[in-house]
Motif scaffolding. Sequence first.
Motif, PDB file in Angstrom:
ATOM      1  N   ASP A 171     -12.220  10.263   8.247  1.00 39.51           N
ATOM      2  CA  ASP A 171     -11.348  11.431   8.398  1.00 39.51           C
ATOM      3  C   ASP A 171      -9.968  11.014   8.904  1.00 39.51           C
ATOM      4  O   ASP A 171      -8.948  11.512   8.432  1.00 39.51           O
ATOM      5  N   LEU A 172      -9.926  10.089   9.862  1.00 40.08           N
ATOM      6  CA  LEU A 172      -8.642   9.626  10.386  1.00 40.08           C
ATOM      7  C   LEU A 172      -7.853   8.870   9.315  1.00 40.08           C
ATOM      8  O   LEU A 172      -6.623   8.974   9.252  1.00 40.08           O
ATOM      9  N   LYS A 173      -8.566   8.149   8.460  1.00 39.65           N
ATOM     10  CA  LYS A 173      -7.900   7.429   7.364  1.00 39.65           C
ATOM     11  C   LYS A 173      -7.242   8.420   6.409  1.00 39.65           C
ATOM     12  O   LYS A 173      -6.081   8.263   6.035  1.00 39.65           O
ATOM     13  N   TRP A 174      -7.993   9.476   6.024  1.00 34.32           N
ATOM     14  CA  TRP A 174      -7.443  10.457   5.088  1.00 34.32           C
ATOM     15  C   TRP A 174      -6.383  11.330   5.752  1.00 34.32           C
ATOM     16  O   TRP A 174      -5.445  11.782   5.087  1.00 34.32           O
ATOM     17  N   LEU A 175      -6.513  11.565   7.038  1.00 34.53           N
ATOM     18  CA  LEU A 175      -5.459  12.266   7.776  1.00 34.53           C
ATOM     19  C   LEU A 175      -4.168  11.449   7.709  1.00 34.53           C
ATOM     20  O   LEU A 175      -3.093  11.984   7.424  1.00 34.53           O
ATOM     21  N   GLY A 176      -4.274  10.151   7.960  1.00 33.02           N
ATOM     22  CA  GLY A 176      -3.115   9.273   7.882  1.00 33.02           C
ATOM     23  C   GLY A 176      -2.504   9.254   6.489  1.00 33.02           C
ATOM     24  O   GLY A 176      -1.277   9.227   6.328  1.00 33.02           O
ATOM     25  N   HIS A 177      -3.364   9.296   5.474  1.00 36.92           N
ATOM     26  CA  HIS A 177      -2.886   9.317   4.084  1.00 36.92           C
ATOM     27  C   HIS A 177      -2.062  10.582   3.829  1.00 36.92           C
ATOM     28  O   HIS A 177      -0.984  10.525   3.224  1.00 36.92           O
ATOM     29  N   GLY A 178      -2.559  11.718   4.292  1.00 34.50           N
ATOM     30  CA  GLY A 178      -1.821  12.976   4.121  1.00 34.50           C
ATOM     31  C   GLY A 178      -0.516  12.988   4.902  1.00 34.50           C
ATOM     32  O   GLY A 178       0.516  13.452   4.402  1.00 34.50           O
TER      33      GLY A 178
END
Length: 193
Positions: A171-178
């Motif tokens: 989730d933190l990875k995809w948050l960073g991506h966004g």
Amino acid sequence: MARGRKRKAGKRHPSGKLVQPRLEETQREVMSTVLEARQRHFGVSERQAKDERLGTALGRLAFVGAITLSQYAAGELYGETMARHRAVVGLPLAQPRSVTGLLINEGIFGGGEPVHDPELIDRIRKEAAAATLVLSDADRDMPAGTRRGPSLLVHSLVCYDVDAALWSAADLKWLGHGLDALAKLYRIRLDSS
């Protein structure tokens, strides 16, 4: 037997009226209470408790280093964009910070509908649409079967202040991506730290 209500404790003027605390003292007391609560809750030092980033879920992620400064700035700009969009379109605030804000949202008091310039409304709608489109494009980068995409993660963290302390690494990875996608939209220089 005494009549009436019990007398309130505290210092009094010669007339018998209660002495009200000065505004500076009450603000100082409020800040000390907030700082003590932050120290207890987040386990930080007194100096670190003064950091304003601890006031929001997005800021706490930046404080602990889970997101970069450019991602934090992009999240802040996204929050401002969405708040302006809600205000101009006439929607209530996503998360009112006070009882007064809640009463104004519900139309109980606080004036009528503000009249906005049509050009301003159009510009703000385009900004919000661009941010939403960028996050939708970031969602398309995800592998099939992933539960929560960048658009949902960014929006819930920034607009609804959902605490991300227990989010998974994915989730933190995809948050960073966004947030990186938003940083590109807002022309914020991406930093690697």
